[in-house]
Enzyme design. Structure first.
Site, mmCIF file in Angstrom:
data_model
loop_
_atom_site.group_PDB
_atom_site.id
_atom_site.type_symbol
_atom_site.label_atom_id
_atom_site.label_comp_id
_atom_site.label_asym_id
_atom_site.label_seq_id
_atom_site.Cartn_x
_atom_site.Cartn_y
_atom_site.Cartn_z
ATOM 1 N N ASP A 1 -31.618 24.546 25.622
ATOM 2 C CA ASP A 1 -30.600 24.527 24.576
ATOM 3 C C ASP A 1 -31.202 25.174 23.334
ATOM 4 O OD1 ASP A 1 -28.511 24.017 22.882
ATOM 5 O OD2 ASP A 1 -28.598 21.839 23.023
ATOM 6 N N GLU B 1 -41.205 20.354 22.916
ATOM 7 C CA GLU B 1 -40.649 20.632 21.584
ATOM 8 C C GLU B 1 -41.806 20.942 20.630
ATOM 9 O OE1 GLU B 1 -38.758 21.323 18.387
ATOM 10 O OE2 GLU B 1 -37.446 20.748 20.035
ATOM 11 N N TYR C 1 -36.873 23.006 24.374
ATOM 12 C CA TYR C 1 -36.224 22.791 23.067
ATOM 13 C C TYR C 1 -35.628 21.372 23.035
ATOM 14 C CZ TYR C 1 -35.921 27.966 23.539
ATOM 15 O OH TYR C 1 -36.160 29.301 23.771
ATOM 16 N N CYS D 1 -5.790 23.007 4.631
ATOM 17 C CA CYS D 1 -6.780 22.704 3.584
ATOM 18 C C CYS D 1 -6.509 23.533 2.336
ATOM 19 C CB CYS D 1 -8.188 22.985 4.103
ATOM 20 S SG CYS D 1 -9.471 22.754 2.852
ATOM 21 N N CYS E 1 -12.844 17.080 2.936
ATOM 22 C CA CYS E 1 -12.840 18.245 3.821
ATOM 23 C C CYS E 1 -12.247 17.792 5.149
ATOM 24 C CB CYS E 1 -14.268 18.755 3.998
ATOM 25 S SG CYS E 1 -14.456 19.956 5.329
ATOM 26 N N CYS F 1 -25.208 27.862 21.804
ATOM 27 C CA CYS F 1 -24.277 27.765 20.671
ATOM 28 C C CYS F 1 -23.883 29.149 20.175
ATOM 29 C CB CYS F 1 -24.879 26.934 19.540
ATOM 30 S SG CYS F 1 -26.447 27.556 18.939
ATOM 31 N N CYS G 1 -13.984 28.382 0.525
ATOM 32 C CA CYS G 1 -15.286 27.773 0.810
ATOM 33 C C CYS G 1 -16.014 28.449 1.963
ATOM 34 C CB CYS G 1 -15.144 26.275 1.057
ATOM 35 S SG CYS G 1 -14.928 25.778 2.764
ATOM 36 N N GLN H 1 -26.744 16.341 17.299
ATOM 37 C CA GLN H 1 -25.514 17.139 17.391
ATOM 38 C C GLN H 1 -24.445 16.624 16.424
ATOM 39 O OE1 GLN H 1 -24.807 19.901 18.782
ATOM 40 N NE2 GLN H 1 -26.084 20.228 20.586
ATOM 41 N N CYS I 1 -14.630 26.940 7.192
ATOM 42 C CA CYS I 1 -13.726 27.163 8.332
ATOM 43 C C CYS I 1 -13.256 28.617 8.292
ATOM 44 C CB CYS I 1 -12.513 26.247 8.252
ATOM 45 S SG CYS I 1 -12.903 24.493 8.339
#
Length: 444
Positions: free
Chosen positions: A374, A326, A305, A69, A152, A401, A75, A276, A78
């Site tokens: 999650d 939730e 969640y 890139c 991108c 995550c 930026c 997601q 990444c």
């Protein structure tokens, strides 16, 4: 600002993929540097912070590649493009192993076959460039300056094409980018979501006001240029804030939502729905989580969640009953609608704090066999985890995550009667330092 150049040797990587160097007995973290590399770096000291940038690599690692890139290093979206794909996989595996090995064996990371163009949600900001031309892109790291970016490598290709078309239309339709300093201008951001299974496309125009001169002609021209667009929504955000979306929305074209299919289930996705970002790897992650639970078909599962009900609806056909909890009212409404659209009748969704809800179930002596959780990047708080202990399900499937906060939460659960049976990392975000993980815990 004081500047000085110095020669360093990288002694390792932190969990964000930054090289660790030692300068005069103090550790610093430097982007775009790999273990055992020797480099000349420039240190910029301000009153409050020290910034370090690589000026020249003198001795390169065998794992180094030329970042594909042209915006890489500016930026900040990444962090790992200077690593070969194998090196990225090894880095993420090592991060998870170092953090979680005390709980048991960590399986080999599940990688992505095509590690580019996986984002089904793309967001861009509009501004004026130095020559007063209209530009669109993302903010440069550590700044509020927009980098003009035509494409991108991790964005959906079609989304980037649509953004360039909108940018090209702005001058002829006299639509000015919003200026945060003066409060003038119209178009703040564009958000695009695409259903990878359905090819339905949503365009969200985030504007500073409801007044949209030439609105009908703009919509007609955009849909003519991109007939794959199924809905266009105007989101009005007139607040002085860095939050992208405002509270008010007007559907300009189509139904105001798109649909996608994940693990055989159909989901409605609105502008504000959480869904997601990498559907290809999400299917792998969720199927792995369900496989880990080794369900027999007679269980009652709680999905904490639960969001718009993705895990709840996917697991529903394998169990007796699913309870989704939730706090977000809009998400609960979407989850109920998604269950109805999929003709699933063994799920119930509740708008509630999951911690309070579990304590209530425990007090009523209700039996929950499996809790699937999650949580966000911050992980679960002690209130949630202590409530989970009170509810005492036989199995807990933890989708994370952030392995750093996962380690903290697993430590709490294993101190309170649970044992980790299996740990599986999944690469959901290639080219970045993020790594997802799923673990199975059973009550001892």
């Amino acid at each position: 600002m004081k500047k000085q150049k110095t020669k360093v040797t990288c002694i390792g990587l932190d969990e964000n993929g930054k090289g660790i160097v030692n300068i005069k007995g103090k550790e610093y973290f430097v982007s775009n540097l790999l273990p055992n590399e020797t480099a000349i770096v420039e240190m910029k000291r301000t009153k409050y912070r020290t910034f370090i940038d690589v000026v020249k690599i003198e001795k390169a690692s065998k794992d180094r590649v030329q970042a594909p890139c042209i915006h890489y290093g500016y930026c900040g979206g990444c962090q790992l493009q200077h690593m070969s794909q194998q090196a990225q996989d090894n880095f993420k595996q090592k991060i998870v192993v170092n953090l979680l090995k005390s709980f048991g064996k960590v399986q080999r990371i599940i990688t992505m076959e095509e590690p580019y163009h996986y984002r089904n949600k793309v967001q861009t900001t509009f501004s004026f460039g130095r020559k007063k031309q209209i530009i669109s892109g993302v903010y440069q790291k550590n700044s509020h300056r927009v980098i003009d970016m035509e494409k991108c490598l991790i964005h959906d290709r079609k989304a980037d094409e649509i953004i360039q078309t909108i940018k090209g239309f702005m001058k002829s339709f006299k639509l000015l980018p919003f200026d945060e300093d003066t409060g003038r201008g119209f178009l703040r951001h564009v958000l695009i979501k695409r259903g990878f299974a359905t090819n339905q496309v949503m365009v969200v125009l985030v504007t500073s006001s409801k007044m949209f001169p030439g609105k009908n002609n703009f919509i007609k021209a955009l849909v003519k240029a991109h007939p794959e667009i199924t809905t266009i929504v105007m989101n009005i955000n007139n607040r002085k804030t860095s939050v992208v979306l405002g509270r008010e929305e007007i559907t300009l074209y189509g139904k105001g939502y798109i649909e996608d299919v994940l693990c055989g289930k159909k989901f409605q996705i609105s502008a504000k729905s959480f869904y997601q970002i990498n559907p290809v790897q999400t299917e792998i992650l969720y199927n792995k989580a369900i496989e880990m639970a080794r369900l027999k078909g007679n269980e009652t599962v709680m999905d904490a969640y639960c969001g718009i009900g993705t895990i709840s609806l996917i697991v529903s056909e394998k169990v007796k009953k699913v309870i989704g909890v939730e706090l977000n009212k809009d998400a609960v409404r979407d989850a109920i609608r998604n269950a109805k659209n999929n003709q699933i009748k063994n799920t119930r969704f509740y708008e509630a704090d999951a911690s309070d809800f579990m304590v209530k179930l425990a007090h009523e002596k209700k039996k929950i066999d499996v809790v699937m959780m999650d949580p966000p990047r911050a992980g679960s708080d002690q209130k949630f985890l202590s409530s989970l202990i009170k509810l005492s399900p036989q199995k807990v499937v933890y989708v994370s995550c952030n392995p750093v906060t996962m380690k903290r939460d697993l430590h709490y659960l294993t101190k309170n009667g649970y044992k980790v049976e299996e740990i599986q990392p999944v690469d959901m975000f290639p080219q970045t330092s993020h790594v997802e993980c799923v673990a199975l815990l059973t009550r001892e």
